[in-house]
Write an enzyme that holds these catalytic residues in place. Sequence first.
Site, PDB file in Angstrom:
ATOM      1  CB  SER A 125      34.865 -29.124  41.776  1.00  0.00           C
ATOM      2  OG  SER A 125      35.170 -28.071  42.657  1.00  0.00           O
ATOM      3  CE  LYS A 177      45.354  -3.404  43.897  1.00  0.00           C
ATOM      4  NZ  LYS A 177      43.959  -3.725  43.539  1.00  0.00           N
TER       5      LYS A 177
END
Length: 310
Positions: A125, A177
């Site tokens: 990765s 949010k």
Amino acid sequence: MFKRSVVLLIAGVVVVSLAAAAFLVPGMKSKRSGGERSKVAIIYVDGVIVGGRGQAGLLGESGGTDAIIKQLHQARDDAAVKAVVLRINSPGGSAPASQEVGTEIKKLRATGKPVVASMGDVAASGGYWLAAVTDRIYANPATLTGSIGVYIPYANWQELYNKIGIRSEKIKSGPHKDILSPDRPMTAEERAIIQVMVDDLYGQFVAVVAEGRKMEPARVRQLADGRIYTGSQAKELGLVDELGTMYDAIDGVAAMAGIKGKPVLKEYGKVSPWSLLFGSGEDVSLERLFFRQIRQDAPLTAPLAIPEKW
């Protein structure tokens, strides 16, 4: 009087031990033995790749890419360093941190100093992201690599909260949010927003691999379904260049730099007795060290490029 003598004796032993260690531990030795001969620098990338400053000490340890970037700059600015081996032993980390280090590796290569990746146990990765921007990749046949992909973790603990009688509320400035909040299920709109982000990051990762490995993006996407490969498999698929150890990588990068004979090695990031006690940073902050022990560090919120089921 007897107690005072014992305390002074113990203090004396500690001071003498630290002084002896300062001369015996390689990280404290002067590097003059190499003189101005051409050197190969070795920079280690160990553990999870996360952005920020690293701090290591007797009271705890965490890593950060700032130290790696600093070492890349030192290798770039040292005229005696003609080539660099990036020794990677990492399952990945955050995409922004991998991207930042990868950019600095490209800058180092732009100075004409070749950079070669040597994979240890794992270079997957984000670890593979860094390797992909080097000039050549060495892996052991049993190295675990690949895992080209991105995911953003999310957990919904609402049912658990209900069982133990916790009700969480938020006053928000906007509808998204508290996106990825574990207090409630994710909405379909939020899932679409996160998926777009993941696809964008994935596209950036694929582009890095395609450019570094000189592959067509379509071919990279065939290989980049998130799976891991052995070093042997990665060699067959073109994700690594050579099967070999770190010392094969050293010999290889020395030849690329035109260094004759056995290269002089300059290792960065060795841990000294002083840094073991006071941390790896140059600026010792006992206050920061103390507060790091009594509070939990903020959870990772950056998109991760780490194997999901590692």
